[in-house]
Design a protein around this motif. Structure first.
Motif, PDB file in Angstrom:
ATOM      1  N   GLY A   1     -13.298   3.681   4.747  1.00 37.22           N
ATOM      2  CA  GLY A   1     -14.327   2.946   5.473  1.00 37.22           C
ATOM      3  C   GLY A   1     -14.025   3.012   6.956  1.00 37.22           C
ATOM      4  N   ASN A   2     -14.752   2.247   7.741  1.00 36.48           N
ATOM      5  CA  ASN A   2     -14.523   2.251   9.193  1.00 36.48           C
ATOM      6  C   ASN A   2     -14.475   0.845   9.773  1.00 36.48           C
ATOM      7  OD1 ASN A   2     -17.187   1.479   8.993  1.00 36.48           O
ATOM      8  ND2 ASN A   2     -18.020   3.334   9.916  1.00 36.48           N
ATOM      9  N   ILE A   3     -14.155  -0.124   8.937  1.00 35.89           N
ATOM     10  CA  ILE A   3     -14.164  -1.516   9.376  1.00 35.89           C
ATOM     11  C   ILE A   3     -12.970  -1.861  10.266  1.00 35.89           C
ATOM     12  CG2 ILE A   3     -12.906  -2.414   7.368  1.00 35.89           C
ATOM     13  CD1 ILE A   3     -14.794  -4.816   7.410  1.00 35.89           C
ATOM     14  N   LEU A   4     -11.879  -1.076  10.175  1.00 32.97           N
ATOM     15  CA  LEU A   4     -10.656  -1.370  10.909  1.00 32.97           C
ATOM     16  C   LEU A   4     -10.332  -0.228  11.866  1.00 32.97           C
ATOM     17  CD1 LEU A   4      -8.506  -2.669   7.911  1.00 32.97           C
ATOM     18  CD2 LEU A   4      -9.759  -4.055   9.577  1.00 32.97           C
ATOM     19  N   PRO A   5     -10.593  -0.378  13.160  1.00 35.55           N
ATOM     20  CA  PRO A   5     -10.315   0.693  14.123  1.00 35.55           C
ATOM     21  C   PRO A   5      -8.853   1.136  14.077  1.00 35.55           C
ATOM     22  CG  PRO A   5     -11.620  -1.036  15.147  1.00 35.55           C
ATOM     23  CD  PRO A   5     -11.210  -1.555  13.792  1.00 35.55           C
ATOM     24  N   GLY A   6      -8.652   2.439  14.023  1.00 37.18           N
ATOM     25  CA  GLY A   6      -7.301   2.981  13.980  1.00 37.18           C
ATOM     26  C   GLY A   6      -6.704   3.027  12.595  1.00 37.18           C
ATOM     27  N   HIS A   7      -7.346   2.356  11.645  1.00 43.92           N
ATOM     28  CA  HIS A   7      -6.824   2.309  10.285  1.00 43.92           C
ATOM     29  C   HIS A   7      -7.815   2.843   9.263  1.00 43.92           C
ATOM     30  CE1 HIS A   7      -3.243  -0.198  11.244  1.00 43.92           C
ATOM     31  NE2 HIS A   7      -4.025  -0.673  12.184  1.00 43.92           N
ATOM     32  N   GLY A   8      -9.103   2.742   9.560  1.00 40.41           N
ATOM     33  CA  GLY A   8     -10.119   3.163   8.611  1.00 40.41           C
ATOM     34  C   GLY A   8     -10.680   1.983   7.864  1.00 40.41           C
ATOM     35  N   GLY A   9     -10.567   2.021   6.538  1.00 40.24           N
ATOM     36  CA  GLY A   9     -11.080   0.942   5.710  1.00 40.24           C
ATOM     37  C   GLY A   9      -9.988   0.012   5.218  1.00 40.24           C
ATOM     38  N   VAL A  10     -10.394  -0.979   4.437  1.00 38.94           N
ATOM     39  CA  VAL A  10      -9.436  -1.940   3.883  1.00 38.94           C
ATOM     40  C   VAL A  10      -8.506  -1.243   2.894  1.00 38.94           C
ATOM     41  CG1 VAL A  10      -9.195  -4.089   2.588  1.00 38.94           C
ATOM     42  CG2 VAL A  10     -11.071  -3.829   4.220  1.00 38.94           C
ATOM     43  N   MET A  11      -9.045  -0.336   2.102  1.00 44.58           N
ATOM     44  CA  MET A  11      -8.192   0.417   1.183  1.00 44.58           C
ATOM     45  C   MET A  11      -7.146   1.222   1.930  1.00 44.58           C
ATOM     46  SD  MET A  11     -10.850   1.793  -1.737  1.00 44.58           S
ATOM     47  CE  MET A  11      -9.667   2.996  -2.345  1.00 44.58           C
ATOM     48  N   ASP A  12      -7.537   1.797   3.071  1.00 47.39           N
ATOM     49  CA  ASP A  12      -6.581   2.568   3.868  1.00 47.39           C
ATOM     50  C   ASP A  12      -5.419   1.697   4.327  1.00 47.39           C
ATOM     51  OD1 ASP A  12      -8.031   5.048   3.890  1.00 47.39           O
ATOM     52  OD2 ASP A  12      -9.421   4.145   5.302  1.00 47.39           O
ATOM     53  N   ARG A  13      -5.716   0.452   4.656  1.00 43.95           N
ATOM     54  CA  ARG A  13      -4.690  -0.433   5.183  1.00 43.95           C
ATOM     55  C   ARG A  13      -3.826  -1.036   4.078  1.00 43.95           C
ATOM     56  NH1 ARG A  13      -1.683  -0.128   8.828  1.00 43.95           N
ATOM     57  NH2 ARG A  13      -0.421  -0.098   6.960  1.00 43.95           N
ATOM     58  N   LEU A  14      -4.396  -1.228   2.883  1.00 46.58           N
ATOM     59  CA  LEU A  14      -3.680  -1.955   1.830  1.00 46.58           C
ATOM     60  C   LEU A  14      -3.283  -1.076   0.646  1.00 46.58           C
ATOM     61  CD1 LEU A  14      -5.754  -5.281   1.731  1.00 46.58           C
ATOM     62  CD2 LEU A  14      -3.626  -4.812   2.936  1.00 46.58           C
ATOM     63  N   ASP A  15      -3.376   0.241   0.797  1.00 47.52           N
ATOM     64  CA  ASP A  15      -3.060   1.110  -0.335  1.00 47.52           C
ATOM     65  C   ASP A  15      -1.632   0.931  -0.836  1.00 47.52           C
ATOM     66  OD1 ASP A  15      -1.830   2.296   1.865  1.00 47.52           O
ATOM     67  OD2 ASP A  15      -3.073   4.096   1.833  1.00 47.52           O
ATOM     68  N   GLY A  16      -0.697   0.620   0.054  1.00 42.93           N
ATOM     69  CA  GLY A  16       0.678   0.391  -0.381  1.00 42.93           C
ATOM     70  C   GLY A  16       0.885  -0.975  -1.005  1.00 42.93           C
ATOM     71  N   VAL A  17       0.106  -1.968  -0.554  1.00 45.90           N
ATOM     72  CA  VAL A  17       0.225  -3.326  -1.108  1.00 45.90           C
ATOM     73  C   VAL A  17      -0.223  -3.360  -2.559  1.00 45.90           C
ATOM     74  CG1 VAL A  17      -0.602  -5.718  -0.893  1.00 45.90           C
ATOM     75  CG2 VAL A  17      -0.072  -4.387   1.161  1.00 45.90           C
ATOM     76  N   MET A  18      -1.175  -2.516  -2.910  1.00 48.96           N
ATOM     77  CA  MET A  18      -1.765  -2.570  -4.249  1.00 48.96           C
ATOM     78  C   MET A  18      -0.703  -2.448  -5.359  1.00 48.96           C
ATOM     79  SD  MET A  18      -4.852  -2.874  -3.088  1.00 48.96           S
ATOM     80  CE  MET A  18      -6.099  -2.528  -4.297  1.00 48.96           C
ATOM     81  N   PRO A  19       0.064  -1.370  -5.430  1.00 49.48           N
ATOM     82  CA  PRO A  19       1.052  -1.274  -6.506  1.00 49.48           C
ATOM     83  C   PRO A  19       2.233  -2.220  -6.328  1.00 49.48           C
ATOM     84  CG  PRO A  19       1.269   0.606  -5.043  1.00 49.48           C
ATOM     85  CD  PRO A  19       0.054  -0.137  -4.595  1.00 49.48           C
ATOM     86  N   VAL A  20       2.657  -2.446  -5.079  1.00 45.81           N
ATOM     87  CA  VAL A  20       3.847  -3.269  -4.849  1.00 45.81           C
ATOM     88  C   VAL A  20       3.605  -4.708  -5.291  1.00 45.81           C
ATOM     89  CG1 VAL A  20       5.371  -4.223  -3.074  1.00 45.81           C
ATOM     90  CG2 VAL A  20       4.739  -1.805  -3.016  1.00 45.81           C
ATOM     91  N   SER A  21       2.447  -5.273  -4.962  1.00 44.37           N
ATOM     92  CA  SER A  21       2.160  -6.656  -5.342  1.00 44.37           C
ATOM     93  C   SER A  21       2.142  -6.817  -6.858  1.00 44.37           C
ATOM     94  CB  SER A  21       0.831  -7.104  -4.742  1.00 44.37           C
ATOM     95  OG  SER A  21      -0.224  -6.271  -5.179  1.00 44.37           O
ATOM     96  N   VAL A  22       1.577  -5.848  -7.549  1.00 47.54           N
ATOM     97  CA  VAL A  22       1.526  -5.920  -9.011  1.00 47.54           C
ATOM     98  C   VAL A  22       2.931  -5.826  -9.600  1.00 47.54           C
ATOM     99  CG1 VAL A  22       0.693  -4.771 -11.098  1.00 47.54           C
ATOM    100  CG2 VAL A  22      -0.821  -5.014  -9.117  1.00 47.54           C
ATOM    101  N   LEU A  23       3.749  -4.924  -9.076  1.00 45.19           N
ATOM    102  CA  LEU A  23       5.116  -4.764  -9.579  1.00 45.19           C
ATOM    103  C   LEU A  23       5.957  -6.022  -9.341  1.00 45.19           C
ATOM    104  CD1 LEU A  23       5.870  -1.080  -8.532  1.00 45.19           C
ATOM    105  CD2 LEU A  23       5.495  -1.951 -10.844  1.00 45.19           C
ATOM    106  N   VAL A  24       5.813  -6.621  -8.166  1.00 46.45           N
ATOM    107  CA  VAL A  24       6.572  -7.848  -7.871  1.00 46.45           C
ATOM    108  C   VAL A  24       6.120  -8.976  -8.805  1.00 46.45           C
ATOM    109  CG1 VAL A  24       7.043  -9.636  -6.149  1.00 46.45           C
ATOM    110  CG2 VAL A  24       7.036  -7.227  -5.485  1.00 46.45           C
ATOM    111  N   ALA A  25       4.808  -9.104  -9.025  1.00 45.45           N
ATOM    112  CA  ALA A  25       4.308 -10.154  -9.916  1.00 45.45           C
ATOM    113  C   ALA A  25       4.823  -9.952 -11.349  1.00 45.45           C
ATOM    114  CB  ALA A  25       2.780 -10.176  -9.894  1.00 45.45           C
ATOM    115  N   ILE A  26       4.827  -8.703 -11.800  1.00 46.31           N
ATOM    116  CA  ILE A  26       5.345  -8.419 -13.144  1.00 46.31           C
ATOM    117  C   ILE A  26       6.829  -8.780 -13.219  1.00 46.31           C
ATOM    118  CG2 ILE A  26       5.915  -6.572 -14.760  1.00 46.31           C
ATOM    119  CD1 ILE A  26       3.307  -5.198 -13.896  1.00 46.31           C
ATOM    120  N   ALA A  27       7.599  -8.412 -12.201  1.00 44.72           N
ATOM    121  CA  ALA A  27       9.037  -8.716 -12.202  1.00 44.72           C
ATOM    122  C   ALA A  27       9.282 -10.214 -12.228  1.00 44.72           C
ATOM    123  CB  ALA A  27       9.690  -8.097 -10.969  1.00 44.72           C
TER     124      ALA A  27
END
Length: 263
Positions: free
Chosen positions: A232-258
């Motif tokens: 997307g283009n909602i975040l200048p210099g970053h692109g979209g929300v997915m672009d900014r949070l792509d690393g948070v997605m798996p890490v948050s799930v793994l921490v919650a499971i642990a």
């Protein structure tokens, strides 16, 4: 080339740095403020974020409006159920909605799961004892990975990890990200009083850095298949929300499971 990240040249190595820094600071302030407040403030921010992620997913895959709305209602309900301490019902709702969407448009069902599980994980973590510290610990590991990978990759350069998927990602960047994540995990675990052995905390941080990079590669793969540069283009210099949070997605799930497995 559409769907790929720009190839870095010496003259443009840090050309996007200023907007990335300014937007990054604003996002970090917003996230930390919501985490600190907790409660409905954090839950509402999570709702907004997961809806934006799902909207970007659907836009990339040209999902119809009616199917998109089904997913959005399910996402909002799941996050709010989690906030009300009904995480099991939230997962059931997501599962039912994903099953329905699978028959309408299977790609929308995968997008629902992609957006929902991290949102549920973070809201659930925030409600745990030391919840604010756990969420901040999780986020800082990803931020440390991203920042260190960005600078070490562009400064050191060297062999690419998967040039066909993400041409700018290097092994040097991954190594720098893992080191920074290990240090951040150790220091914050000690500062926050988390019951983690220092060596284990550092090793866990390094492993989560790898997970964050996998999330980055997965999103890059999605963009290449969709033929877009950014989600997307909602975040200048970053692109979209997915672009900014792509690393948070798996890490948050793994921490919650642990955390869930140790309860």
């Amino acid at each position: 080339m559409a769907g790929s990240e720009p190839v870095v040249t010496p003259g443009s190595r840090y050309g996007d740095l200023l907007p990335r820094i300014l937007v990054g600071i604003a996002l970090i302030a917003l996230a930390l403020g919501a985490v600190w407040l907790g409660g409905i403030a954090f839950a509402l921010l999570a709702v907004v974020v997961v809806l934006l992620i799902y909207a970007e997913w659907c836009a990339m895959h040209r999902v119809g409006r009616a199917v998109r709305m089904v997913g959005m209602f399910a996402l909002a309900g799941a996050v709010l159920f989690t906030h009300l301490d009904y995480a099991a019902y939230a997962l059931m709702l997501v599962g039912i909605a994903a099953a329905v969407l699978f028959f309408l448009a299977s790609i929308a069902a995968w997008g629902l799961l992609y957006a929902a599980l991290p949102g549920i994980a973070l809201v659930w973590l925030r409600a745990e004892p030391l919840g604010a510290q756990l969420v901040i610990w999780t986020l800082v590991i990803v931020w440390a990975t991203d920042i260190a990978a960005y600078f070490s990759g562009r400064t050191i350069g060297g062999p690419k990890i998967a040039p066909r998927i993400s041409p700018s990602k290097t092994w040097a960047g991954l190594g720098g990200g893992m080191i920074a994540a290990a240090l951040a995990a150790w220091l914050l675990a000690r500062q926050f009083g988390l019951d983690l052995n220092p060596v284990f905390a550092a090793a866990l941080g390094a492993l989560l850095a790898v997970a964050a990079q996998v999330g980055d590669f997965f999103e890059s793969h999605l963009k290449r298949r969709a033929g877009v540069k950014d989600s997307g283009n909602i975040l200048p210099g970053h692109g979209g929300v997915m672009d900014r949070l792509d690393g948070v997605m798996p890490v948050s799930v793994l921490v919650a499971i642990a955390i869930g497995l140790t309860r």
